[in-house]
Design a protein around this motif. Structure first.
Motif, short mmCIF file in Angstrom:
data_model
loop_
_atom_site.label_atom_id
_atom_site.label_comp_id
_atom_site.label_asym_id
_atom_site.label_seq_id
_atom_site.Cartn_x
_atom_site.Cartn_y
_atom_site.Cartn_z
N LEU A 15 0.92 -0.97 0.12
CA LEU A 15 -0.18 -0.09 0.26
C LEU A 15 0.69 1.08 0.04
CD1 LEU A 15 -2.64 -1.04 2.28
CD2 LEU A 15 -2.99 -1.15 -0.02
N ALA A 16 2.12 1.16 0.79
CA ALA A 16 2.98 2.70 0.73
C ALA A 16 3.39 2.21 -0.50
CB ALA A 16 3.65 1.72 2.26
N GLN A 17 3.65 1.40 -1.40
CA GLN A 17 4.23 2.23 -2.77
C GLN A 17 3.24 2.21 -3.64
OE1 GLN A 17 6.31 -1.68 -3.60
NE2 GLN A 17 7.47 -2.00 -1.96
N ALA A 18 2.09 1.96 -3.50
CA ALA A 18 1.18 2.74 -4.15
C ALA A 18 0.99 3.90 -4.10
CB ALA A 18 -0.63 2.13 -3.66
N PRO A 19 1.17 5.14 -5.89
CA PRO A 19 1.31 5.55 -6.36
C PRO A 19 0.08 6.37 -6.46
CG PRO A 19 0.88 4.39 -8.54
CD PRO A 19 0.58 3.92 -7.20
N SER A 20 0.50 8.14 -6.03
CA SER A 20 -1.20 8.92 -5.46
C SER A 20 -1.91 8.53 -6.98
CB SER A 20 -0.88 10.28 -5.37
OG SER A 20 -0.43 10.67 -7.08
N LEU A 21 -2.88 8.91 -6.83
CA LEU A 21 -3.72 8.36 -7.87
C LEU A 21 -3.67 9.56 -9.11
CD1 LEU A 21 -6.64 8.18 -8.79
CD2 LEU A 21 -7.90 10.38 -8.22
N THR A 22 -3.19 10.59 -9.19
CA THR A 22 -2.88 11.67 -10.07
C THR A 22 -1.22 11.46 -10.81
OG1 THR A 22 -3.19 13.71 -8.59
CG2 THR A 22 -1.78 14.04 -10.59
N ASP A 23 -0.36 10.87 -10.22
CA ASP A 23 0.61 10.14 -10.21
C ASP A 23 0.11 8.43 -10.95
OD1 ASP A 23 2.54 12.15 -9.14
OD2 ASP A 23 2.84 10.55 -7.89
N LEU A 24 -0.28 7.53 -10.92
CA LEU A 24 -1.42 6.65 -11.36
C LEU A 24 -1.84 7.22 -12.65
CD1 LEU A 24 -1.81 3.84 -11.94
CD2 LEU A 24 -3.52 4.59 -10.93
N ILE A 25 -2.32 8.01 -12.69
CA ILE A 25 -3.58 8.24 -13.94
C ILE A 25 -2.30 9.63 -15.03
CG2 ILE A 25 -5.03 9.78 -15.12
CD1 ILE A 25 -6.56 9.70 -12.78
N ALA A 26 -0.83 10.16 -15.14
CA ALA A 26 0.09 10.47 -15.22
C ALA A 26 0.64 9.35 -15.87
CB ALA A 26 0.41 11.06 -14.81
N SER A 27 0.41 8.28 -15.42
CA SER A 27 1.54 6.99 -15.44
C SER A 27 0.92 6.18 -16.57
CB SER A 27 2.18 6.24 -14.95
OG SER A 27 0.68 5.41 -14.01
N GLN A 28 -0.44 5.96 -16.75
CA GLN A 28 -0.96 4.96 -17.84
C GLN A 28 -1.19 6.22 -19.59
OE1 GLN A 28 -2.14 2.22 -17.35
NE2 GLN A 28 -1.09 2.95 -14.87
N PRO A 29 -0.74 5.78 -20.46
CA PRO A 29 -0.70 6.42 -21.14
C PRO A 29 -2.17 6.99 -22.07
CG PRO A 29 1.14 5.61 -21.49
CD PRO A 29 0.04 4.58 -20.66
#
Length: 390
Positions: A15-29
């Protein structure tokens, strides 16, 4: 004991390693359009960043592109392209209040609330107190999301985890924002509902069903009204109003999966008996629900095969393939569908719901039309330089 402690540390580490929502969306092209959209409504983005235990239904770039390709021309939209609140409302409809993973989907639809609340002040509105609803179900084994106008979107990538116990599911269509009852019921395919719309118009109840909060309404089909036509041939407005308000409940949005064997108080004031058959079919008094769970801007509608009679309350309904007439002795009259003259047309029994004229009342209190949805976000495409949005 040591195993449990080790497992707890392992889970905490993940859980600690899970990205923030913003970072997750940014990481998905394939979610870049969604990311840009959220960037255009910073208040919503900030709110989402501070929430936990939510589920994001994330339309892909191609989902936004497909919707934009269907958009009406700007001249026919008449919506302010800078309506940021409308954009925020539509995006909030894609955020579920709670964590729902793929294993929570089943063949029986479960309807859950979103963060699209009545407090949104844009041109796209809802009047469901706990948040506008979406359905989660399995269709042929595929996780599917149900939204307004009986539209559906498929989950194409599931259970993507972000920080704060946020789950993201990618979907292949932008959800359809539910519209008011009179507009929605005029557009349901394969079921004719002009008689119900005409009766509501004749009784001056359209504004009520379109605006009252937390509505559950049982809507008889044209065939149901035609079968009982003689019972209404000389009915007063008071009698018609009594009958129609016996078909509606306020204060609770009740989906088919929520119904048990019980009685509920209607707007009319009389008790309505709900029951579930052995095969899962829902009955209202002795009427069968033939099309359930039509999400409305202010609740839900269920289509039934018999007009209900408030003077003939059914304490112990008997589910049957052939419904027991609520108006004994009533018959059809001629070939016209009852009450459609109130809509300015008199289709025969072979008519379709599409025969409802453009003059059918559509109160502006909850406009939320497809053109407005597409316009608000379509304008945002230009305004924000996004190759996207509704």
């Amino acid at each position: 004991m040591r195993t449990s402690i080790a497992l707890a540390f392992c889970v905490s580490g993940v859980l600690a390693q899970a990205p923030s929502l913003t970072d997750l969306i940014a990481s998905q092209p394939d979610l870049s359009t969604l990311g840009t959209a959220l960037g255009s409504v910073p208040d919503l983005a900030e709110t989402l960043a501070g929430l936990s235990n939510i589920t994001i239904l994330a339309p892909t770039n191609s989902a936004f592109e497909a919707l934009l390709a269907q958009a009406d021309t700007p001249e026919s939209i008449g919506v302010n392209s800078s309506d940021v609140q409308a954009i925020a409302a539509i995006l909030a409809y894609h955020v579920l209040n709670g964590t729902y993973v793929s294993s929570d989907f089943s063949e029986t639809p479960t309807f859950v609330s979103s963060l699209f609340l009545p407090s949104f002040d844009g041109s796209i509105r809802t009047n469901v107190t706990d948040g506008q609803n979406v359905g989660l179900t399995l269709d042929g084994g595929n996780a599917t999301i149900l939204s307004g106008e009986l539209k559906s979107a498929n989950v194409i990538e599931e259970d993507i985890l972000a920080a704060n116990s946020v789950t993201v599911h990618k979907i292949d269509s932008v959800l359809t924002v539910p519209r008011n009852a009179s507009t929605t019921l005029s557009k349901i395919p394969d079921v004719e509902l002009t008689a119900a719309l005409g009766a509501l118009t004749a009784a001056n109840l359209v504004d009520t069903i379109d605006s009252v909060a937390d509505l559950t309404i049982f809507v008889p089909s044209n065939a149901a009204f035609t079968t009982a036509a003689s019972a209404f041939a000389n009915a007063s407005i008071e009698t018609l109003t009594s009958v129609l308000t016996y078909h509606a409940i306020t204060g609770a949005v009740v989906f088919s999966s929520d119904i048990t064997n019980t009685t509920v108080k209607t707007i009319n004031g009389n008790d309505l008996t709900l029951s579930v058959g052995a095969d899962g079919t829902v009955y209202v008094d002795n009427a069968k629900v033939i099309l359930p769970n039509i999400v409305l801007s202010n609740g839900v509608a269920h289509i039934i095969d018999t007009v209900l009679n408030p003077e003939d309350e059914v304490e112990n309904p008997t589910p049957a393939a052939t419904p027991t007439p609520a108006f004994p002795g009533a018959t059809a009259i001629g070939t016209d569908v009852p009450f459609t003259s109130a809509l300015g047309t008199s289709p025969t029994r072979t008519g379709t719901a599409s025969s409802v004229p453009t003059s059918t009342p559509s109160p502006s209190e909850f406009p939320g039309t497809a053109a407005q949805v597409k316009g608000a976000l379509g304008g945002a495409v230009i305004g924000f330089g996004l190759a996207m949005m509704l």
